[in-house]
Design a protein around this motif. Structure first.
Motif, PDB file in Angstrom:
ATOM      1  N   VAL A 158       0.838  -1.197   0.000  1.00 43.41           N
ATOM      2  CA  VAL A 158       0.000   0.000   0.000  1.00 43.41           C
ATOM      3  C   VAL A 158       0.875   1.249   0.000  1.00 43.41           C
ATOM      4  CG1 VAL A 158      -1.682   1.331   1.336  1.00 43.41           C
ATOM      5  CG2 VAL A 158      -1.977  -1.134   1.080  1.00 43.41           C
ATOM      6  N   ILE A 159       1.986   1.203   0.740  1.00 42.01           N
ATOM      7  CA  ILE A 159       2.923   2.333   0.751  1.00 42.01           C
ATOM      8  C   ILE A 159       3.629   2.460  -0.595  1.00 42.01           C
ATOM      9  CG2 ILE A 159       5.032   3.239   1.801  1.00 42.01           C
ATOM     10  CD1 ILE A 159       4.209   1.924   4.399  1.00 42.01           C
ATOM     11  N   LEU A 160       4.079   1.315  -1.139  1.00 46.21           N
ATOM     12  CA  LEU A 160       4.789   1.338  -2.421  1.00 46.21           C
ATOM     13  C   LEU A 160       3.906   1.833  -3.558  1.00 46.21           C
ATOM     14  CD1 LEU A 160       6.716  -2.067  -2.177  1.00 46.21           C
ATOM     15  CD2 LEU A 160       7.637   0.243  -1.840  1.00 46.21           C
ATOM     16  N   ALA A 161       2.596   1.662  -3.419  1.00 46.38           N
ATOM     17  CA  ALA A 161       1.672   2.097  -4.472  1.00 46.38           C
ATOM     18  C   ALA A 161       1.527   3.613  -4.532  1.00 46.38           C
ATOM     19  CB  ALA A 161       0.307   1.462  -4.251  1.00 46.38           C
ATOM     20  N   GLN A 162       2.046   4.319  -3.533  1.00 44.80           N
ATOM     21  CA  GLN A 162       2.038   5.783  -3.468  1.00 44.80           C
ATOM     22  C   GLN A 162       0.616   6.359  -3.403  1.00 44.80           C
ATOM     23  OE1 GLN A 162       4.655   7.683  -6.376  1.00 44.80           O
ATOM     24  NE2 GLN A 162       5.996   5.895  -6.394  1.00 44.80           N
ATOM     25  N   PRO A 163      -0.050   6.195  -2.243  1.00 43.59           N
ATOM     26  CA  PRO A 163      -1.393   6.760  -2.075  1.00 43.59           C
ATOM     27  C   PRO A 163      -1.382   8.282  -2.212  1.00 43.59           C
ATOM     28  CG  PRO A 163      -0.843   5.240  -0.298  1.00 43.59           C
ATOM     29  CD  PRO A 163       0.416   5.488  -1.045  1.00 43.59           C
ATOM     30  N   THR A 164      -2.446   8.826  -2.733  1.00 43.63           N
ATOM     31  CA  THR A 164      -2.558  10.270  -2.941  1.00 43.63           C
ATOM     32  C   THR A 164      -3.404  10.898  -1.833  1.00 43.63           C
ATOM     33  OG1 THR A 164      -4.572  10.127  -4.275  1.00 43.63           O
ATOM     34  CG2 THR A 164      -2.471   9.867  -5.430  1.00 43.63           C
ATOM     35  N   THR A 165      -3.474  12.204  -1.850  1.00 39.27           N
ATOM     36  CA  THR A 165      -4.314  12.910  -0.890  1.00 39.27           C
ATOM     37  C   THR A 165      -5.788  12.681  -1.216  1.00 39.27           C
ATOM     38  OG1 THR A 165      -4.411  14.918  -2.235  1.00 39.27           O
ATOM     39  CG2 THR A 165      -2.581  14.731  -0.649  1.00 39.27           C
ATOM     40  N   LYS A 166      -6.620  12.913  -0.244  1.00 39.66           N
ATOM     41  CA  LYS A 166      -8.062  12.772  -0.458  1.00 39.66           C
ATOM     42  C   LYS A 166      -8.541  13.756  -1.515  1.00 39.66           C
ATOM     43  CE  LYS A 166     -12.498  12.752   1.978  1.00 39.66           C
ATOM     44  NZ  LYS A 166     -13.177  12.840   3.293  1.00 39.66           N
ATOM     45  N   GLU A 167      -7.988  14.950  -1.516  1.00 39.46           N
ATOM     46  CA  GLU A 167      -8.398  15.966  -2.492  1.00 39.46           C
ATOM     47  C   GLU A 167      -8.117  15.507  -3.917  1.00 39.46           C
ATOM     48  OE1 GLU A 167      -8.288  17.591   1.364  1.00 39.46           O
ATOM     49  OE2 GLU A 167      -6.646  16.605   0.270  1.00 39.46           O
ATOM     50  N   TYR A 168      -6.945  14.902  -4.128  1.00 42.80           N
ATOM     51  CA  TYR A 168      -6.607  14.407  -5.461  1.00 42.80           C
ATOM     52  C   TYR A 168      -7.533  13.254  -5.849  1.00 42.80           C
ATOM     53  CZ  TYR A 168      -3.910  12.706  -9.436  1.00 42.80           C
ATOM     54  OH  TYR A 168      -3.532  12.312 -10.702  1.00 42.80           O
ATOM     55  N   ALA A 169      -7.770  12.339  -4.900  1.00 42.01           N
ATOM     56  CA  ALA A 169      -8.642  11.200  -5.172  1.00 42.01           C
ATOM     57  C   ALA A 169     -10.053  11.653  -5.533  1.00 42.01           C
ATOM     58  CB  ALA A 169      -8.676  10.272  -3.966  1.00 42.01           C
ATOM     59  N   LEU A 170     -10.566  12.661  -4.841  1.00 45.28           N
ATOM     60  CA  LEU A 170     -11.897  13.200  -5.157  1.00 45.28           C
ATOM     61  C   LEU A 170     -11.923  13.827  -6.546  1.00 45.28           C
ATOM     62  CD1 LEU A 170     -12.806  14.804  -1.709  1.00 45.28           C
ATOM     63  CD2 LEU A 170     -13.928  12.830  -2.760  1.00 45.28           C
ATOM     64  N   TRP A 171     -10.829  14.465  -6.919  1.00 45.21           N
ATOM     65  CA  TRP A 171     -10.720  15.067  -8.255  1.00 45.21           C
ATOM     66  C   TRP A 171     -10.819  13.981  -9.331  1.00 45.21           C
ATOM     67  CZ3 TRP A 171      -5.636  16.502 -11.018  1.00 45.21           C
ATOM     68  CH2 TRP A 171      -5.905  17.279 -12.145  1.00 45.21           C
ATOM     69  N   ILE A 172     -10.112  12.874  -9.119  1.00 42.87           N
ATOM     70  CA  ILE A 172     -10.163  11.754 -10.063  1.00 42.87           C
ATOM     71  C   ILE A 172     -11.582  11.181 -10.127  1.00 42.87           C
ATOM     72  CG2 ILE A 172      -9.350   9.394 -10.490  1.00 42.87           C
ATOM     73  CD1 ILE A 172      -7.281  11.495 -11.180  1.00 42.87           C
ATOM     74  N   TRP A 173     -12.183  10.967  -8.976  1.00 47.29           N
ATOM     75  CA  TRP A 173     -13.546  10.397  -8.922  1.00 47.29           C
ATOM     76  C   TRP A 173     -14.541  11.298  -9.657  1.00 47.29           C
ATOM     77  CZ3 TRP A 173     -15.477   5.940  -6.319  1.00 47.29           C
ATOM     78  CH2 TRP A 173     -16.880   5.859  -6.269  1.00 47.29           C
ATOM     79  N   ASP A 174     -14.485  12.605  -9.376  1.00 45.19           N
ATOM     80  CA  ASP A 174     -15.461  13.532  -9.964  1.00 45.19           C
ATOM     81  C   ASP A 174     -15.273  13.687 -11.471  1.00 45.19           C
ATOM     82  OD1 ASP A 174     -16.579  13.933  -7.484  1.00 45.19           O
ATOM     83  OD2 ASP A 174     -15.404  15.730  -7.045  1.00 45.19           O
ATOM     84  N   TYR A 175     -14.059  13.509 -11.939  1.00 51.07           N
ATOM     85  CA  TYR A 175     -13.812  13.641 -13.381  1.00 51.07           C
ATOM     86  C   TYR A 175     -14.234  12.372 -14.128  1.00 51.07           C
ATOM     87  CZ  TYR A 175     -11.460  14.410 -17.842  1.00 51.07           C
ATOM     88  OH  TYR A 175     -11.197  14.541 -19.173  1.00 51.07           O
ATOM     89  N   TYR A 176     -13.827  11.217 -13.637  1.00 48.17           N
ATOM     90  CA  TYR A 176     -14.070   9.965 -14.353  1.00 48.17           C
ATOM     91  C   TYR A 176     -15.391   9.290 -13.959  1.00 48.17           C
ATOM     92  CZ  TYR A 176      -9.235  10.044 -16.028  1.00 48.17           C
ATOM     93  OH  TYR A 176      -8.051  10.387 -16.652  1.00 48.17           O
TER      94      TYR A 176
END
Length: 292
Positions: A158-176
């Protein structure tokens, strides 16, 4: 079924046992799948080899393995907490005294085959009318992440996968849009590039990094390391396809705490009722051959 409100921040990725995070290298990860309780239980079974027995027809020792994946919810009935589940159970026999490297490959084979059947079950018309969970874009890779957290070595994937911030994740969700609308039937990541203001971005299949690909599933089941189980006996020819493992659908209603013995997690199969169990093909000696 993952929802927008399930999205978590990278800082919470290792402390949460549920929720959704977005990672740069593996895309969306479901922390419930990645919690890997199923893999942790399977590891204990493979290490302990409880109930092993010699079977003359195979001239070898085998022990029973019950692996399952399930879904459901908890309910309080007459003041008592009950768990209602429906899932897929793989009743198997595994050869005893194999090396740990071989056992890891066996475990990955069992997990992959069962996970695929479980996702197909969720995708069936029985559930698809109300849920997009079947082969949801994050499920298969999240199962693999959970497997490597238990059977792998080194830094938490999970660490190696490089998790992003919640704000970035929400941006991805709202776009796609919701990840459940994107189907993925492979143990490969589904990646969502950063949206560009000048072009329409689309998700793409990624490749597994080396730290999530160094354990390989068995290429086939001809070596008898894994056998299907029927009535507590290993069986070679339960199916005409020798590479098929038995996967039974079941329902389960059990009292909370069924899986704890002396304050320790046990490796028991939950109380259940199987539906449409597979049985060995029987030769019909009374069939008349029209050629004679």
């Amino acid at each position: 079924m993952s929802k927008r409100e399930d999205i978590r921040d990278a800082s919470m990725a290792l402390s949460m046992d549920n929720g959704l995070i977005y990672t740069k290298l593996l895309g969306w990860i479901d922390l419930g799948h990645a919690q890997a309780n199923d893999a942790r239980r399977l590891k204990s079974i493979l290490l302990e080899e409880q109930g092993r027995k010699f079977f003359p027809e195979f001239n070898d020792w085998y022990f029973p393995v019950d692996y399952y994946q399930e879904m459901g919810k908890n309910e309080k009935i007459f003041g008592l907490q009950f768990e209602g589940r429906i899932g897929v159970h793989s009743p198997l026999m595994v050869k005893s005294c194999l090396t740990w490297e071989v056992k890891r490959r066996i475990a990955l084979t069992i997990m992959m085959k069962t996970a695929y059947r479980f996702e197909a079950f969720q995708e069936s018309s029985l559930f698809s009318w109300r849920s997009d969970s079947g082969f949801s874009g994050e499920d298969m890779v999240s199962d693999l992440v959970g497997f490597y957290r238990i059977f792998g070595e080194g830094i938490d994937p999970v660490i190696l996968a490089q998790p992003t911030t919640k704000e970035y994740a929400l941006w991805i969700w709202d776009y796609y849009g919701a990840i459940g609308t994107f189907k993925n039937k492979e143990f490969r990541p589904l990646l969502f590039p950063s949206p560009s203001p000048h072009s329409k971005s689309s998700p793409r299949k990624g490749f597994l990094p080396s730290w999530l690909n160094y354990i390989k599933p068995l290429s086939d089941l001809e070596n008898n390391h894994i056998l299907n189980r029927y009535q507590n006996e290993p069986l070679k020819d339960l199916f005409t396809d020798t590479n098929r493992i038995n996967q039974e659908l079941y329902v389960s209603l059990r009292k909370r705490g069924w899986d704890v013995t002396n304050n320790q997690k046990n490796t028991l199969m939950p109380p259940n009722i199987h539906m449409s169990e597979h049985t060995p093909l029987r030769v019909d000696y009374f069939t008349i051959d029209n050629d004679y």
